[in-house]
Design a protein around this motif. Structure first.
Motif, PDB file in Angstrom:
ATOM      1  N   CYS A   1       0.825  -1.196   0.000  1.00 33.72           N
ATOM      2  CA  CYS A   1       0.000   0.000   0.000  1.00 33.72           C
ATOM      3  C   CYS A   1       0.867   1.258   0.000  1.00 33.72           C
ATOM      4  CB  CYS A   1      -0.911  -0.009   1.224  1.00 33.72           C
ATOM      5  SG  CYS A   1      -1.975   1.429   1.357  1.00 33.72           S
TER       6      CYS A   1
ATOM      7  N   ARG B   1      -7.590  -8.547  -3.564  1.00 34.48           N
ATOM      8  CA  ARG B   1      -7.745  -7.208  -4.145  1.00 34.48           C
ATOM      9  C   ARG B   1      -6.922  -7.083  -5.420  1.00 34.48           C
ATOM     10  NH1 ARG B   1      -9.131  -2.232  -4.486  1.00 34.48           N
ATOM     11  NH2 ARG B   1      -7.738  -0.431  -4.339  1.00 34.48           N
TER      12      ARG B   1
ATOM     13  N   ALA C   1      -3.741  -2.067  -8.393  1.00 32.16           N
ATOM     14  CA  ALA C   1      -4.108  -1.400  -7.135  1.00 32.16           C
ATOM     15  C   ALA C   1      -2.875  -0.849  -6.441  1.00 32.16           C
ATOM     16  CB  ALA C   1      -4.839  -2.377  -6.214  1.00 32.16           C
TER      17      ALA C   1
ATOM     18  N   VAL D   1      -7.007  -0.256   0.796  1.00 35.49           N
ATOM     19  CA  VAL D   1      -8.387   0.130   1.108  1.00 35.49           C
ATOM     20  C   VAL D   1      -8.718  -0.063   2.558  1.00 35.49           C
ATOM     21  CG1 VAL D   1     -10.840  -0.228   0.619  1.00 35.49           C
ATOM     22  CG2 VAL D   1      -9.209  -0.347  -1.220  1.00 35.49           C
TER      23      VAL D   1
END
Length: 105
Positions: free
Chosen positions: A83, A94, A101, A105
């Motif tokens: 992330c 994901r 991505a 989230v």
């Protein structure tokens, strides 16, 4: 993430990039064909609305291509699957849904 999983995601990103490029190319060809050819104002307005919709779709495709390129660069730097916001791993589920991505989230 294992080397095999990483290569699998790289392959999926490459396929998605090729597919997105093809869609953008087809949209651009269609946009060129959507030219008001008649004097009727209603039909001209309808064709212009169709052209605007196609331009929006092409722009979405270009943004997706940028996201794919960024994901490949993250892979090359060893940062793919983490992330950008918190630094934690992005769940494989994901990434399966959205391989480009950037956040968990």
């Amino acid at each position: 993430m294992t080397h095999g999983e990483l290569e699998s995601f790289r392959h999926r990103l490459e396929q998605l990039l090729a597919m997105t490029t093809d869609v953008i190319d087809r949209i651009n060809l269609t946009i060129r064909d959507v030219v008001p050819r008649c004097a009727d104002a209603n039909e001209q307005a309808s064709l212009e609305a169709e052209r605007r919709m196609l331009l929006l779709q092409a722009e979405r495709g270009r943004r997706l291509k940028r996201e794919i390129h960024l994901a490949v660069h993250r892979m090359d730097r060893g940062e793919y699957g983490y992330c950008e916001s918190c630094g934690e791993s992005i769940e494989l589920g994901r990434l399966e849904v959205h391989p480009a991505a950037r956040v968990c989230v």
